[in-house]
Design a protein around this motif. Structure first.
Motif, PDB file in Angstrom:
ATOM      1  N   GLU A  41       0.839  -1.204   0.000  1.00 27.92           N
ATOM      2  CA  GLU A  41       0.000   0.000   0.000  1.00 27.92           C
ATOM      3  C   GLU A  41       0.872   1.252   0.000  1.00 27.92           C
ATOM      4  N   TRP A  42       1.961   1.225   0.763  1.00 34.18           N
ATOM      5  CA  TRP A  42       2.848   2.392   0.812  1.00 34.18           C
ATOM      6  C   TRP A  42       3.629   2.567  -0.490  1.00 34.18           C
ATOM      7  N   ILE A  43       4.003   1.471  -1.138  1.00 32.70           N
ATOM      8  CA  ILE A  43       4.685   1.581  -2.432  1.00 32.70           C
ATOM      9  C   ILE A  43       3.794   2.310  -3.430  1.00 32.70           C
ATOM     10  N   VAL A  44       2.503   1.985  -3.405  1.00 33.74           N
ATOM     11  CA  VAL A  44       1.546   2.680  -4.284  1.00 33.74           C
ATOM     12  C   VAL A  44       1.321   4.110  -3.812  1.00 33.74           C
ATOM     13  N   SER A  45       1.062   4.285  -2.527  1.00 30.71           N
ATOM     14  CA  SER A  45       0.532   5.568  -2.051  1.00 30.71           C
ATOM     15  C   SER A  45       1.598   6.606  -1.724  1.00 30.71           C
ATOM     16  N   VAL A  46       2.880   6.227  -1.638  1.00 27.55           N
ATOM     17  CA  VAL A  46       3.909   7.246  -1.393  1.00 27.55           C
ATOM     18  C   VAL A  46       3.967   8.229  -2.565  1.00 27.55           C
ATOM     19  N   LEU A  47       3.564   7.751  -3.748  1.00 26.02           N
ATOM     20  CA  LEU A  47       3.484   8.653  -4.897  1.00 26.02           C
ATOM     21  C   LEU A  47       2.513   9.797  -4.616  1.00 26.02           C
ATOM     22  N   MET A  48       1.402   9.495  -3.956  1.00 30.90           N
ATOM     23  CA  MET A  48       0.416  10.538  -3.671  1.00 30.90           C
ATOM     24  C   MET A  48       0.938  11.535  -2.640  1.00 30.90           C
ATOM     25  N   VAL A  49       1.767  11.055  -1.703  1.00 27.93           N
ATOM     26  CA  VAL A  49       2.380  11.982  -0.749  1.00 27.93           C
ATOM     27  C   VAL A  49       3.271  12.966  -1.503  1.00 27.93           C
ATOM     28  N   GLY A  50       4.076  12.441  -2.443  1.00 35.86           N
ATOM     29  CA  GLY A  50       4.909  13.317  -3.269  1.00 35.86           C
ATOM     30  C   GLY A  50       4.076  14.248  -4.124  1.00 35.86           C
ATOM     31  N   ALA A  51       2.985  13.714  -4.701  1.00 30.85           N
ATOM     32  CA  ALA A  51       2.121  14.544  -5.541  1.00 30.85           C
ATOM     33  C   ALA A  51       1.462  15.653  -4.745  1.00 30.85           C
ATOM     34  N   LEU A  52       1.080  15.325  -3.509  1.00 27.78           N
ATOM     35  CA  LEU A  52       0.475  16.333  -2.644  1.00 27.78           C
ATOM     36  C   LEU A  52       1.446  17.484  -2.393  1.00 27.78           C
ATOM     37  N   LEU A  53       2.699  17.145  -2.061  1.00 32.72           N
ATOM     38  CA  LEU A  53       3.701  18.189  -1.825  1.00 32.72           C
ATOM     39  C   LEU A  53       4.062  18.909  -3.119  1.00 32.72           C
ATOM     40  N   GLY A  54       4.120  18.148  -4.224  1.00 32.72           N
ATOM     41  CA  GLY A  54       4.426  18.775  -5.513  1.00 32.72           C
ATOM     42  C   GLY A  54       3.369  19.776  -5.932  1.00 32.72           C
ATOM     43  N   SER A  55       2.099  19.406  -5.760  1.00 33.26           N
ATOM     44  CA  SER A  55       1.026  20.330  -6.123  1.00 33.26           C
ATOM     45  C   SER A  55       0.983  21.533  -5.186  1.00 33.26           C
ATOM     46  N   LEU A  56       1.395  21.312  -3.922  1.00 31.72           N
ATOM     47  CA  LEU A  56       1.430  22.411  -2.961  1.00 31.72           C
ATOM     48  C   LEU A  56       2.441  23.474  -3.378  1.00 31.72           C
ATOM     49  N   GLY A  57       3.610  23.031  -3.861  1.00 27.93           N
ATOM     50  CA  GLY A  57       4.634  23.983  -4.290  1.00 27.93           C
ATOM     51  C   GLY A  57       4.495  24.434  -5.722  1.00 27.93           C
ATOM     52  N   ALA A  58       3.679  23.708  -6.520  1.00 32.08           N
ATOM     53  CA  ALA A  58       3.573  24.019  -7.941  1.00 32.08           C
ATOM     54  C   ALA A  58       2.976  25.398  -8.186  1.00 32.08           C
ATOM     55  N   GLY A  59       2.025  25.804  -7.341  1.00 38.69           N
ATOM     56  CA  GLY A  59       1.404  27.110  -7.544  1.00 38.69           C
ATOM     57  C   GLY A  59       2.401  28.236  -7.416  1.00 38.69           C
ATOM     58  N   VAL A  60       3.235  28.195  -6.377  1.00 39.86           N
ATOM     59  CA  VAL A  60       4.237  29.234  -6.171  1.00 39.86           C
ATOM     60  C   VAL A  60       5.277  29.195  -7.277  1.00 39.86           C
ATOM     61  N   PHE A  61       5.761  27.986  -7.608  1.00 37.30           N
ATOM     62  CA  PHE A  61       6.791  27.840  -8.641  1.00 37.30           C
ATOM     63  C   PHE A  61       6.269  28.303  -9.997  1.00 37.30           C
ATOM     64  N   SER A  62       5.056  27.870 -10.342  1.00 38.70           N
ATOM     65  CA  SER A  62       4.471  28.222 -11.637  1.00 38.70           C
ATOM     66  C   SER A  62       4.186  29.715 -11.729  1.00 38.70           C
ATOM     67  N   GLN A  63       3.755  30.313 -10.625  1.00 40.89           N
ATOM     68  CA  GLN A  63       3.465  31.747 -10.629  1.00 40.89           C
ATOM     69  C   GLN A  63       4.743  32.569 -10.786  1.00 40.89           C
ATOM     70  N   ARG A  64       5.824  32.106 -10.167  1.00 39.34           N
ATOM     71  CA  ARG A  64       7.068  32.876 -10.200  1.00 39.34           C
ATOM     72  C   ARG A  64       7.863  32.650 -11.481  1.00 39.34           C
ATOM     73  N   PHE A  65       7.942  31.395 -11.926  1.00 39.60           N
ATOM     74  CA  PHE A  65       8.829  31.075 -13.049  1.00 39.60           C
ATOM     75  C   PHE A  65       8.100  30.710 -14.334  1.00 39.60           C
ATOM     76  N   GLY A  66       6.801  30.566 -14.264  1.00 37.86           N
ATOM     77  CA  GLY A  66       6.033  30.289 -15.472  1.00 37.86           C
ATOM     78  C   GLY A  66       5.651  28.833 -15.625  1.00 37.86           C
ATOM     79  N   ARG A  67       4.593  28.589 -16.416  1.00 39.23           N
ATOM     80  CA  ARG A  67       4.071  27.242 -16.606  1.00 39.23           C
ATOM     81  C   ARG A  67       5.066  26.350 -17.359  1.00 39.23           C
TER      82      ARG A  67
END
Length: 449
Positions: A41-67
């Motif tokens: 279950e963790w092998i599958v779901s650790v991806l979602m933990v990374g995706a959660l953090l990635g999406s959290l930082g994506a807004g700031v990164f995308s706003q500052r440096f572009g899509r």
């Protein structure tokens, strides 16, 4: 415009490819590393933990440096993560690799629909964002196919390393993409935005009129920045809440339970390991074919009718699956009926809840808070995805497959009422008009009119 949108939508291929590959590789990884069901279950779901953090930082990164830069960086992360998984000597390295892939996928699922919605005109927007979802389905199918081919020899390292190739190709393609005109305008680079719009639209008058609308919205005196807008503007709080609600409901349909754990579900229904692998390919094929159909229907039928039909179909299909599992029906007829129910469920998701949730979330947010609003909804998607995928095997162990499927069926009924009460019809409506209706205080279901 079409070439740029298609290149961006290709990020969906990478997102889907990993889903298909890990579903097929999971059993072999578990065998070689003696992983318990909980560790799987963790092998599958650790991806979602990374995706959660990635999406959290994506807004700031995308706003500052572009899509464009955000998307290119995500493809590099996917390549690194896939290499780590393919060369793993310990299970911790697989977890790290999948965490990095998850961060990249979180960035992709935030950036690609948003970028597409800003590059395309109103008449093409739904079709092109649906293409992102369709290519995600195609990626899942390719992952299942690769898994079916490599499963004969148990070559799971080849499976998990496969995304390196498309990631490198897409990274090169990102260098040729234009900047988002809305992002350029938000940073005061209006002449660059005008040039990009004229190139994308092919009509000077249309491009200039669109830029004037963007400038008007930017200069309307509203606070700049997502947090400031959230604190001061009730209309923005409503649009953010709707985006979060859509993504939570999408995950509670049960789709990722089927896509991640399809081989295990089918093995439990007395398919052999090899038969389950190839039956899973059929699940991916239905998902991809229906995704293609959705591209043509989304701009013809609209968002609300397709989403409602999707909810009804998924609820009925999972209800049937729950009945078959709950009554412990045996024999070839029961096995084929369960397979048919899963295929109908996947088809129902692909026609509506799959592509349209991403489309709507990219359409309903005002320009000043678009990065923040889409980031919030993407974060909700991956958080709920983690919660579902990290607990499915444990829930089945306690409740049984029948009650688990019945629960997801009931949640799809809830999603239907959510759609009818709150979801707007945004087909062929410019983003600026949606924003004006939102600010005017219209009910959420009417902001697209």
């Amino acid at each position: 415009m079409l070439r740029a949108a298609l290149t961006t939508a290709s990020a969906g291929l990478l997102v889907g490819l990993d889903t298909g590959l890990i579903a097929e590789a999971l059993g072999f990884i578990g065998r070689d590393f003696h992983a318990t069901p909980r560790m799987q279950e963790w092998i599958v779901s650790v991806l979602m933990v990374g995706a959660l953090l990635g999406s959290l930082g994506a807004g700031v990164f995308s706003q500052r440096f572009g899509r464009r830069l955000a998307l290119g960086s995500a493809t590099l992360l996917i390549a690194v993560g896939a290499l780590l998984c393919a060369t793993a000597g310990i299970i911790g390295q697989i977890l790290l690799g999948r965490f990095l892939i998850g961060m990249a996928i979180g960035i992709c699922t935030f950036t690609a629909p948003l970028y597409i919605s800003e590059l395309t005109s109103g008449s093409m927007r739904g079709t092109m964002v649906s293409t992102f979802s369709m290519l995600q389905s195609t990626g899942i199918l390719l992952g299942y196919l690769a898994g079916g081919i490599f499963s004969g020899g148990g070559h799971w390292r080849l499976m998990v390393g496969l995304p390196v190739i498309p990631a490198a190709v897409l990274c090169a393609g990102c260098a040729l993409l234009p900047s988002s005109p809305s992002w350029l305008a938000a940073r005061g680079r209006f002449e660059e935005a005008r040039s990009v719009l004229r190139s994308l639209r092919g009509d000077v008058a249309v491009a200039d009129r669109e830029l004037d609308n963007i400038r008007h919205e930017l200069g309307a005196g509203k606070p700049v920045g997502g947090f400031a807008l959230l604190r001061s503007q009730p209309f923005f709080r409503r649009s953010v809440a709707l985006g979060i609600g859509l993504q939570v409901m999408q995950q509670l349909t049960g789709i990722n339970v089927v896509m991640y754990y399809a081989p295990k579900i089918l093995e439990g229904a007395h398919f052999g390991t090899s038969a389950a692998a190839w039956a899973t390919v059929l699940v991916g094929l239905i998902n991809a074919v229906v995704g293609i159909v959705a591209i043509f229907l989304v701009s013809r039928w609209g968002r609300r009718p397709l989403l409602a039909a999707s909810c009804i179909t998924m609820a009925a299909a999972l209800g049937c699956a729950g009945l078959i599992e709950g009554l412990h029906l045996q024999g070839m007829g029961a096995t084929l009926s369960l397979m048919a129910a899963l295929l109908v469920f996947v088809g129902g998701f692909g026609i509506g809840a799959g592509p349209l949730v991403w489309t709507l979330c990219s359409e309903i947010q005002p320009i000043e808070g678009r990065d923040f609003g889409v980031a919030c909804s993407t974060l909700a998607n991956w958080g709920m995805d983690w919660a579902v995928s990290n607990t499915f095997l444990s829930i089945v162990a306690v409740l049984g497959a029948g009650w688990t499927f019945a629960g997801f069926s009931a949640l799809n009924v809830v999603f239907l009422f959510f759609t009818l009460l709150l979801v707007p019809e945004t087909r062929n409506v410019p983003l600026e008009v949606i924003e004006q209706h939102l600010e005017a205080g219209l009910p959420l279901r009417r902001i697209g009119r």
